[in-house]
Design a protein around this motif. Structure first.
Motif, PDB file in Angstrom:
ATOM      1  N   GLY A   1      -9.248  -4.087  -0.936  1.00 42.07           N
ATOM      2  CA  GLY A   1     -10.491  -3.615  -0.324  1.00 42.07           C
ATOM      3  C   GLY A   1     -10.217  -2.590   0.769  1.00 42.07           C
ATOM      4  N   PHE A   2      -9.212  -2.865   1.569  1.00 44.85           N
ATOM      5  CA  PHE A   2      -8.828  -1.940   2.641  1.00 44.85           C
ATOM      6  C   PHE A   2      -8.447  -0.577   2.061  1.00 44.85           C
TER       7      PHE A   2
ATOM      8  N   ASP B   1       7.883  10.688  -2.480  1.00 46.21           N
ATOM      9  CA  ASP B   1       8.570   9.922  -3.514  1.00 46.21           C
ATOM     10  C   ASP B   1       7.773   8.703  -3.967  1.00 46.21           C
TER      11      ASP B   1
ATOM     12  N   ARG C   1      -3.223  16.226   0.852  1.00 44.96           N
ATOM     13  CA  ARG C   1      -3.500  15.461  -0.359  1.00 44.96           C
ATOM     14  C   ARG C   1      -2.651  15.911  -1.545  1.00 44.96           C
TER      15      ARG C   1
ATOM     16  N   ASP D   1      -9.333   0.687  -0.844  1.00 46.18           N
ATOM     17  CA  ASP D   1     -10.532   1.335  -1.399  1.00 46.18           C
ATOM     18  C   ASP D   1     -11.283   2.067  -0.292  1.00 46.18           C
ATOM     19  N   LEU D   2     -11.354   1.404   0.839  1.00 43.05           N
ATOM     20  CA  LEU D   2     -12.134   1.924   1.969  1.00 43.05           C
ATOM     21  C   LEU D   2     -11.516   3.177   2.560  1.00 43.05           C
ATOM     22  N   TYR D   3     -10.184   3.230   2.635  1.00 38.79           N
ATOM     23  CA  TYR D   3      -9.503   4.334   3.318  1.00 38.79           C
ATOM     24  C   TYR D   3      -8.693   5.196   2.355  1.00 38.79           C
TER      25      TYR D   3
ATOM     26  N   SER E   1      10.405  -0.930  -0.212  1.00 34.65           N
ATOM     27  CA  SER E   1       9.501  -0.067  -0.974  1.00 34.65           C
ATOM     28  C   SER E   1       8.650   0.804  -0.061  1.00 34.65           C
TER      29      SER E   1
ATOM     30  N   LEU F   1      -4.989  16.025   6.643  1.00 29.17           N
ATOM     31  CA  LEU F   1      -3.975  15.324   5.845  1.00 29.17           C
ATOM     32  C   LEU F   1      -3.719  16.062   4.540  1.00 29.17           C
TER      33      LEU F   1
ATOM     34  N   PRO G   1       3.838  -0.139  -3.477  1.00 33.03           N
ATOM     35  CA  PRO G   1       4.232  -1.541  -3.628  1.00 33.03           C
ATOM     36  C   PRO G   1       4.635  -2.107  -2.267  1.00 33.03           C
TER      37      PRO G   1
ATOM     38  N   ALA H   1       8.833   4.894   0.502  1.00 31.13           N
ATOM     39  CA  ALA H   1       7.660   5.744   0.260  1.00 31.13           C
ATOM     40  C   ALA H   1       7.256   6.506   1.517  1.00 31.13           C
TER      41      ALA H   1
ATOM     42  N   ARG I   1      -2.497   5.724   1.149  1.00 35.22           N
ATOM     43  CA  ARG I   1      -2.307   5.343  -0.240  1.00 35.22           C
ATOM     44  C   ARG I   1      -1.553   4.026  -0.292  1.00 35.22           C
TER      45      ARG I   1
ATOM     46  N   PHE J   1     -12.797  -6.878   4.251  1.00 38.11           N
ATOM     47  CA  PHE J   1     -12.157  -5.976   3.280  1.00 38.11           C
ATOM     48  C   PHE J   1     -12.184  -6.591   1.886  1.00 38.11           C
TER      49      PHE J   1
ATOM     50  N   ASP K   1      -9.212   7.997   1.395  1.00 34.60           N
ATOM     51  CA  ASP K   1      -9.173   9.415   1.778  1.00 34.60           C
ATOM     52  C   ASP K   1      -8.021   9.729   2.726  1.00 34.60           C
ATOM     53  N   ARG K   2      -7.347   8.686   3.243  1.00 38.99           N
ATOM     54  CA  ARG K   2      -6.293   8.968   4.230  1.00 38.99           C
ATOM     55  C   ARG K   2      -5.012   8.155   4.028  1.00 38.99           C
TER      56      ARG K   2
ATOM     57  N   TRP L   1     -15.524  -6.264   0.588  1.00 40.05           N
ATOM     58  CA  TRP L   1     -15.839  -4.860   0.310  1.00 40.05           C
ATOM     59  C   TRP L   1     -15.346  -4.434  -1.077  1.00 40.05           C
ATOM     60  N   ARG L   2     -14.193  -4.954  -1.464  1.00 41.91           N
ATOM     61  CA  ARG L   2     -13.656  -4.604  -2.777  1.00 41.91           C
ATOM     62  C   ARG L   2     -14.693  -4.880  -3.862  1.00 41.91           C
TER      63      ARG L   2
ATOM     64  N   SER M   1       0.542   6.475   5.131  1.00 40.27           N
ATOM     65  CA  SER M   1      -0.417   7.529   5.449  1.00 40.27           C
ATOM     66  C   SER M   1      -0.118   8.761   4.616  1.00 40.27           C
ATOM     67  N   LEU M   2      -1.148   9.507   4.254  1.00 40.11           N
ATOM     68  CA  LEU M   2      -0.902  10.821   3.675  1.00 40.11           C
ATOM     69  C   LEU M   2      -0.205  11.672   4.734  1.00 40.11           C
ATOM     70  N   PRO M   3       0.662  12.608   4.316  1.00 42.93           N
ATOM     71  CA  PRO M   3       1.401  13.394   5.310  1.00 42.93           C
ATOM     72  C   PRO M   3       0.473  14.294   6.124  1.00 42.93           C
TER      73      PRO M   3
END
Lengths: 572, 572
Positions: free
Chosen positions: B18-19, A342, A337, B21-23, B86, A335, B31, B90, B28, A267, B25-26, A270-271, B36-38
């Protein structure tokens, strides 16, 4: 070093037996390897293979959307022609077979013999050889097949799953191979089951550039590189060898670990790879970072790029479900988006402010001014705060404070005119925590939010007693989350005197600006006093012992901030 | 040894970047970690965590059906309370938060603080601590959490995904933990990024029984064990500690690799674990064999068992889709378990025989008798063939031939009365190849099929010339697939003289039985002559050189078989 085995001679068969036991609900063992249970209408059979020791290559990628069967040879040894024939025959669903494997002499011979025999028996059989390893030869057709095997198998498996005929699957396989390039590096050799010494070694402190997955010689041994330079080496050499001069700007990357190089390292690498690709104008499409073609317990990593046209992109992104590789679009597509919880970044800016009193709106404007002052004072002292922090910590306190202050200010300034003080401080605090990073960022963010929440948005007036309560809420939040005590050499050593002094002033009848100014002096005294203190307990203690004689960075920044805010309040 | 990093101090943050960046799409970044996105309706948030260096624990298992968020600490270090707070905040979707992590003092403290703070802010927060490591303490509540973390997270994630409320998710987590036991062994230590030496070591030639995932002391160091004994050690110790006296007979196993212990080794070990569990009356339910909780590049393996009741089984088998763990029932359920392709085990017995002439049916009966004779002669000579083979090979020729012959005979005897010779030999040959295993099994199986196919099922008579053609087809199949030459010291050295002699006899007017008997003598001569030959080229050559002076096992078995069949034909 391979440690788990019974009879080393039987390693390949024994591990296959365990694999088949595990996946008996979806695969079946046949002489020489495995085939997938059929999935819907008959399809062209994509039969892959090679030696064992490369899991998930090859049997781990048999299943819907990928390979129909895998031929399983001994460790690092081509399967026999008889094995390839047997698996090919068992995999055939009446629409023909494509054998595909990396370019090694033994595999070429054995799969070739098997293909001939199958054709004699009336099963049309094609052969697609993978040649992705740019380090192994200048002539693209002479190159070995390494992790790009997966890219080619994926394309053919997806085409077959979509119902393509044998000619089409073969064509896709060749196009996919022509579009795929890999470069690998090795950090350490691997050990065969039962062997007392590694099969090969990489000189200590070096990496073997282009070293093959069975230890075949590479280009050269070079000294170990930091991750950023290693990424640049891999990306630049692959781009220099781009097919068709790199006409496509969309690439399917695989950053593949060879065995002992673990996920976190991949990872991290990968960054850098991701940003280098983007800098060069390339868009990574559904990158894979993990283990797809290993070499027992070898240390190393390879980067594969497949330059995509529309057809290859559709095949690369198609669903597949195998023991080791599972990709389905639906769970990710479901999912949400838009609904961001919050504290979720800029999207939070679309939130609507709740009801607020006139006094709360007015105080919100004061708070924005205060945040402006806070940001300015932190910016002025960024370097100094960094220097102080470097004595006991990692020297990023000034930078972190500034990032947090910038984010909080920006978010507060964006607030609508009808927003109250609690609402504005809530957003600003969350922005601080998000952008500042680290524990101190979370502390400042949460404390600002708590300060705002204690004030609330619905009061008719915000007198000094209420401000004292809000300061206490700020301090309580820091104490709750940071779990430090007064005297631990943290920002509490400025914050607690500030809070006590403010409340004391208010008790004697002082107004907010007056009390704040006096309290700010107490904070400054507190911050100075930290120089004599021993640091707080914790992970960084041995280093932090050095900090006796230096003030604490957190206490210093807090005292600077409250002093500047006091000046602003006094000037109103 | 960890080789890929920039600033070792920043390793955990860099790999997380890096992790993310890779994911992106699913997931976020927030801090302190990731959420996971809902996914659909608001759910209870299951927030897991601990130090980095254990991927896919913890952030690799965030996603639908599993964790809602993960708190990411430094390498092998608890995240701070601020980070946990945190991420918990979130991740909250308005239905409360469960924090879950392995039982380590730092995590207990920091997640506990965060939970208190969240409760103060009105977010109901529970804590479920995982205590699965039987080696770490006698008292189940004092035990550390290791790979069983995953079992507990999975149960809670599935419950939350199904809409359970906070009380329910917490209850499921406690029940899951109470039902889960793990025992691990270490073969070698791991190295922290940038460190010059391992964090801990295991004495050479030993394994650390019960050694923790951060190198915590285990029970004892014991000499390395063969896989079978290692499996027994793990299984027996876990079963001795079964919860509730092991009332349940269904278990969810995880055979987890710690870093450098690779997939093939795990599969090999799984074979033994699986049979030991079954011997003890336990049914493994959807076992996981792979890497779920690692320790950088540590060598070692752990076995986790969760004793299932109906509720836990439903949660264990539920769908999940995260970066590192993806399980969906649908793609496997779609596979066709009834339609079994060519050569696919006992299910093939349901095939219907094609049309056959009276002569083909009659010859089929003769072939069944011949297979019976073949099986008998191989059984009589099994040990002798093994001894001959052991000189140059692995000594399993007699055993492999007998397994193949048994399977072929059984399948041929099961054939319906209306089946012809080609159909019967096709089924028998496939059964031989399946059951005998190895290259010689495929060769004999394919050759028997080719023999039958050359005869066909629709002729009115099967004269000696046709039998000569069938013998040639048998030999051609062996030559095509085995790629040996006459004189290479293989079964061809008996087979080719047999085929040539048979054809010669037929040319001079002999009948099948007469020609066969003469040809069998030629095969016997050929088999004896192999003693003087040098072995065929190939991987086993250095060993095989010793075989000069010994006849070839494959040629010997062929000569024995054709001689016995000749006797049967002559006796008709």
């Amino acid at each position: 070093m391979t440690k788990i085995f019974d009879d080393p001679e039987e390693f390949a068969d024994d591990q296959l037996a365990g694999f088949l036991d595990l996946y008996s609900d979806r695969l079946r063992g046949v002489p020489g390897g495995v085939v997938s249970l059929p999935d819907g209408e008959p399809k062209v059979a994509v039969v892959i293979g090679g030696g064992s020791g490369h899991y998930p290559a090859f049997c781990g990628t048999v299943g819907p959307g990928l390979a129909t069967g895998a031929v399983v040879g001994n460790i690092f040894t081509s399967p026999s022609a008889a094995q390839a024939y047997s698996v090919g025959r068992a995999a055939d669903q009446g629409r023909g077979v494509v054998f595909s494997f990396g370019n090694y002499a033994g595999d070429i011979m054995n799969f070739g013999i098997a293909a001939e025999r199958l054709r004699k028996e009336g099963i049309d059989t094609r052969v697609v050889v993978v040649t992705d390893d740019v380090a192994s030869a200048d002539d693209p057709e002479q190159r070995r097949g390494i992790a790009g095997d997966f890219s080619v198998f994926k394309a053919m498996g997806a085409a077959a799953a979509a119902g393509a005929d044998l000619d089409e699957v073969e064509r896709v396989g060749r196009a996919s191979n022509a579009a795929t390039r890999t470069l690998g590096v090795a950090f350490s050799g691997c050990t065969m089951p039962g062997a007392g010494a590694p099969l090969f070694q990489v000189p200590a402190g070096h990496l073997g550039l282009g070293l093959g997955i069975h230890g075949e010689p590479g280009i050269e041994d070079v000294p170990l590189l930091p991750a950023e330079k290693l990424a640049a080496l891999l990306v630049e050499r692959l781009l220099a060898d781009a097919p068709d001069g790199g006409a496509s700007t969309r690439v399917a990357p695989i950053l593949n670990g060879l065995g002992t190089t673990k996920y976190e390292e991949l990872f991290l690498l990968w960054r850098h790879v991701s940003s280098l690709l983007r800098e060069r104008g390339l868009t990574p499409v559904q990158p894979e970072v993990g283990e797809l073609v290993t070499s027992l317990d070898m240390g190393g990593v390879s980067l594969t790029l497949q330059w995509l046209d529309d057809e290859l992109e559709a095949l690369w992104t198609a669903d597949a479900y195998t023991p080791a590789y599972r990709k389905l679009a639906a769970p990710v597509a479901r999912l949400d988006r838009t609904a961001v919880a919050d504290g979720a970044g800029e999207a939070g800016a679309q939130e609507v402010a709740g009801p607020a009193s006139e006094a709360a709106r007015s105080l919100a404007r004061t708070v924005v001014d205060a945040l402006r002052g806070l940001q300015a004072v932190v910016a002025e002292h960024e370097d100094e705060l960094g220097r102080i922090d470097a004595v006991a910590g990692d020297g990023d306190h000034g930078r972190g404070m500034l990032k947090g202050a910038n984010a909080a200010l920006r978010r507060a300034e964006d607030a609508p005119a009808e927003a109250g003080v609690a609402w504005v401080l809530g957003r600003a605090g969350r922005a601080w925590a998000e952008q500042a990073g680290g524990t101190s960022g979370v502390l400042w963010g949460a404390a600002l939010e708590a300060f705002g929440a204690a004030l609330g948005d619905e009061r008719d007036a915000y007198g000094p007693a209420l401000v004292a309560d809000a300061i206490d809420a700020f301090a309580e939040s820091v104490q709750d989350l940071g779990r430090a005590q007064a005297g631990d050499k943290t920002l509490l050593d400025a914050l607690l005197p500030f809070a006590a002094s403010f409340r004391e002033q208010v008790a004697t009848g002082a107004g907010t600006a007056e009390a704040w100014t006096v309290a700010a002096d107490a904070a400054t005294q507190g911050a100075r006093a930290t120089a004599a203190m021993r640091p707080k307990v914790g992970r960084a203690r041995p280093l932090a012992e050095k900090s006796v004689g230096t003030p604490d960075a957190g206490a210093t920044s807090l005292s600077l901030v409250v002093t500047r805010v006091g000046e602003l309040l006094g000037a109103r």
